[in-house]
Design an enzyme around this catalytic site. Structure first.
Site, PDB file in Angstrom:
ATOM      1  N   TYR A 154       0.852  -1.199   0.000  1.00 15.49           N
ATOM      2  CA  TYR A 154       0.000   0.000   0.000  1.00 15.49           C
ATOM      3  C   TYR A 154       0.889   1.251   0.000  1.00 15.49           C
ATOM      4  O   TYR A 154       0.687   2.177  -0.791  1.00 15.49           O
ATOM      5  CB  TYR A 154      -0.923  -0.011   1.227  1.00 15.49           C
ATOM      6  CG  TYR A 154      -1.794   1.225   1.347  1.00 15.49           C
ATOM      7  CD1 TYR A 154      -2.888   1.408   0.503  1.00 15.49           C
ATOM      8  CD2 TYR A 154      -1.520   2.217   2.295  1.00 15.49           C
ATOM      9  CE1 TYR A 154      -3.680   2.557   0.611  1.00 15.49           C
ATOM     10  CE2 TYR A 154      -2.308   3.351   2.407  1.00 15.49           C
ATOM     11  CZ  TYR A 154      -3.392   3.515   1.565  1.00 15.49           C
ATOM     12  OH  TYR A 154      -4.172   4.642   1.660  1.00 15.49           O
ATOM     13  N   ILE A 187      -7.986   9.013   8.579  1.00 13.68           N
ATOM     14  CA  ILE A 187      -9.265   9.681   8.316  1.00 13.68           C
ATOM     15  C   ILE A 187     -10.413   8.709   8.585  1.00 13.68           C
ATOM     16  O   ILE A 187     -10.337   7.514   8.239  1.00 13.68           O
ATOM     17  CB  ILE A 187      -9.328  10.174   6.832  1.00 13.68           C
ATOM     18  CG1 ILE A 187      -8.045  10.952   6.448  1.00 13.68           C
ATOM     19  CG2 ILE A 187     -10.579  11.021   6.599  1.00 13.68           C
ATOM     20  CD1 ILE A 187      -7.780  12.242   7.183  1.00 13.68           C
TER      21      ILE A 187
HETATM   22  P1  NAI Z   1     -13.306   4.347   1.141  1.00 13.89           P
HETATM   23  O1  NAI Z   1     -13.021   2.896   1.139  1.00 13.89           O
HETATM   24  O2  NAI Z   1     -14.415   4.878   1.956  1.00 13.89           O
HETATM   25  O3  NAI Z   1     -13.464   4.890  -0.349  1.00 13.89           O
HETATM   26  C1  NAI Z   1     -12.674   4.442  -1.408  1.00 13.89           C
HETATM   27  C2  NAI Z   1     -13.449   4.667  -2.685  1.00 13.89           C
HETATM   28  O4  NAI Z   1     -12.663   4.185  -3.795  1.00 13.89           O
HETATM   29  C3  NAI Z   1     -14.760   3.877  -2.685  1.00 13.89           C
HETATM   30  O5  NAI Z   1     -15.789   4.649  -3.245  1.00 13.89           O
HETATM   31  C4  NAI Z   1     -14.430   2.693  -3.566  1.00 13.89           C
HETATM   32  O6  NAI Z   1     -15.541   2.099  -4.172  1.00 13.89           O
HETATM   33  C5  NAI Z   1     -13.524   3.372  -4.577  1.00 13.89           C
HETATM   34  N1  NAI Z   1     -12.782   2.391  -5.385  1.00 13.89           N
HETATM   35  C6  NAI Z   1     -11.999   1.388  -4.959  1.00 13.89           C
HETATM   36  N2  NAI Z   1     -11.580   0.672  -6.013  1.00 13.89           N
HETATM   37  C7  NAI Z   1     -12.106   1.257  -7.129  1.00 13.89           C
HETATM   38  C8  NAI Z   1     -12.053   0.981  -8.503  1.00 13.89           C
HETATM   39  N3  NAI Z   1     -11.376  -0.077  -8.982  1.00 13.89           N
HETATM   40  N4  NAI Z   1     -12.689   1.806  -9.362  1.00 13.89           N
HETATM   41  C9  NAI Z   1     -13.391   2.865  -8.910  1.00 13.89           C
HETATM   42  N5  NAI Z   1     -13.521   3.156  -7.597  1.00 13.89           N
HETATM   43  C10 NAI Z   1     -12.867   2.352  -6.719  1.00 13.89           C
HETATM   44  O7  NAI Z   1     -11.911   5.006   1.610  1.00 13.89           O
HETATM   45  P2  NAI Z   1     -11.453   6.522   1.740  1.00 13.89           P
HETATM   46  O8  NAI Z   1     -10.800   6.631   3.040  1.00 13.89           O
HETATM   47  O9  NAI Z   1     -12.527   7.447   1.369  1.00 13.89           O
HETATM   48  O10 NAI Z   1     -10.305   6.559   0.619  1.00 13.89           O
HETATM   49  C11 NAI Z   1     -10.218   7.517  -0.428  1.00 13.89           C
HETATM   50  C12 NAI Z   1      -8.750   7.682  -0.799  1.00 13.89           C
HETATM   51  O11 NAI Z   1      -8.044   8.239   0.303  1.00 13.89           O
HETATM   52  C13 NAI Z   1      -8.051   6.376  -1.144  1.00 13.89           C
HETATM   53  O12 NAI Z   1      -7.189   6.588  -2.244  1.00 13.89           O
HETATM   54  C14 NAI Z   1      -7.234   6.085   0.109  1.00 13.89           C
HETATM   55  O13 NAI Z   1      -6.113   5.299  -0.158  1.00 13.89           O
HETATM   56  C15 NAI Z   1      -6.874   7.489   0.536  1.00 13.89           C
HETATM   57  N6  NAI Z   1      -6.483   7.618   1.928  1.00 13.89           N
HETATM   58  C16 NAI Z   1      -7.356   7.336   2.951  1.00 13.89           C
HETATM   59  C17 NAI Z   1      -6.953   7.463   4.256  1.00 13.89           C
HETATM   60  C18 NAI Z   1      -7.850   7.156   5.420  1.00 13.89           C
HETATM   61  O14 NAI Z   1      -7.356   7.192   6.572  1.00 13.89           O
HETATM   62  N7  NAI Z   1      -9.131   6.885   5.226  1.00 13.89           N
HETATM   63  C19 NAI Z   1      -5.585   7.905   4.594  1.00 13.89           C
HETATM   64  C20 NAI Z   1      -4.763   8.184   3.457  1.00 13.89           C
HETATM   65  C21 NAI Z   1      -5.211   8.053   2.187  1.00 13.89           C
END
Ligand code: NAI
Length: 246
Positions: A154, A187
């Site tokens: 990751y 987050i």
């Molecule tokens: P989440 O799991 O709530 O949302 C992730 C979103 O990406 C979901 O809507 C999911 O369906 C979508 N997704 C995953 N694979 C996909 C694909 N193949 N095609 C289209 N959509 C896809 O997680 P969150 O926290 O909202 O994550 C958003 C971004 O923030 C991610 O890139 C994550 O790595 C990044 N992030 C999150 C952190 C956290 O603490 N929540 C910390 C650092 C980065």
């Protein structure tokens, strides 16, 4: 309004950080192209948004599949809708030490986080060049900047996003297209809800501000990067982590 009439495409928009970005951007006057795999979720979100509701669009788009991305951009082009901003938000996190992680999981993480950021960016170039400027916002992570135990894959996928951001910003600055990344800390979304309890507590203790970040904390920085407030900012990685030490 800060992003009035800017056309913004968000990947993975149906929940978490992507959804918070959509909600804040809509309040600030943007016209949204909401993409993701959960079309029902996207439509529900679209119907809940305040301004331009009739003008926001939803599309099924899997960032790991070129055909799926192409279909969206072809449809936008045919309607003469040219985006001003791309938010590469979609991502997945699956943890395991390098010794334990299965090849198919490595592939899934890299397809989503790395290819899933590169490919939409490639398709976005044509409309952005046509608009003679714009903004690409990539969502990296504090794990990409600082690393963490059990997160080699990751973390390296998120570090790749930083490398992409820095090089692409150099390629595109002459075209008035800015490329920046956000590196969120810990987050409060579904991604962190599924975490092992001990790991969760340890992460919480490492945050200087002693609270989890909210998706809106990240959305506010995305808003700045999408707007003309950051018109001279490119190639930057902005941490949104409440003073987290990792
Ligand atoms: P989440 O799991 O709530 O949302 C992730 C979103 O990406 C979901 O809507 C999911 O369906 C979508 N997704 C995953 N694979 C996909 C694909 N193949 N095609 C289209 N959509 C896809 O997680 P969150 O926290 O909202 O994550 C958003 C971004 O923030 C991610 O890139 C994550 O790595 C990044 N992030 C999150 C952190 C956290 O603490 N929540 C910390 C650092 C980065």
């Amino acid at each position: 309004m800060i992003v009035e009439n800017k056309i913004v495409l968000i990947t993975g928009a149906s929940k978490g950080i992507g959804k918070a970005i959509a909600e804040l951007f809509a309040k600030e006057g943007a016209r949204l192209v909401l993409t993701g795999r959960d079309v029902d979720g996207l439509n529900k979100l679209k119907n809940s948004l305040p301004i331009h509701a009739e003008e926001h669009l939803t599309y099924e788009m899997d960032v790991t599949k070129i055909a799926s991305i192409k279909k969206v951009f072809d449809s936008l082009n045919s309607q003469k809708i040219f985006i001003d901003c791309l938010v590469n938000n979609a991502g997945i996190m699956k943890d395991a030490t390098l010794q334990m992680i299965k090849p198919e999981i490595i592939e899934e993480i890299y397809s989503t986080n790395v290819y899933g950021t590169i490919l939409p960016s490639q398709f976005a170039l044509k409309p952005l060049i046509r608009k003679r400027g714009g903004s690409i916002i990539n969502v990296s992570s504090i794990i990409g900047t600082n690393g963490n135990l059990g997160q080699s894959i990751y973390g390296s996928s998120k570090a790749a996003i930083i490398g992409l951001t820095k090089s692409l910003s150099k390629e595109l600055s002459g075209l008035n297209i800015r490329v920046n990344a956000i590196a969120p800390g810990f987050i409060d979304t579904d991604m962190t809800k599924g975490m092992d309890e001990k790991f969760y507590e340890k992460n919480l203790k490492s945050i200087g501000m002693r609270r989890l970040g909210q998706p809106e904390d990240v959305a506010k920085v995305a808003l700045f990067l999408a707007s003309d407030l950051s018109s001279y900012v490119t190639g930057q990685i902005i941490g949104v982590d409440g003073g987290m030490i990792i």
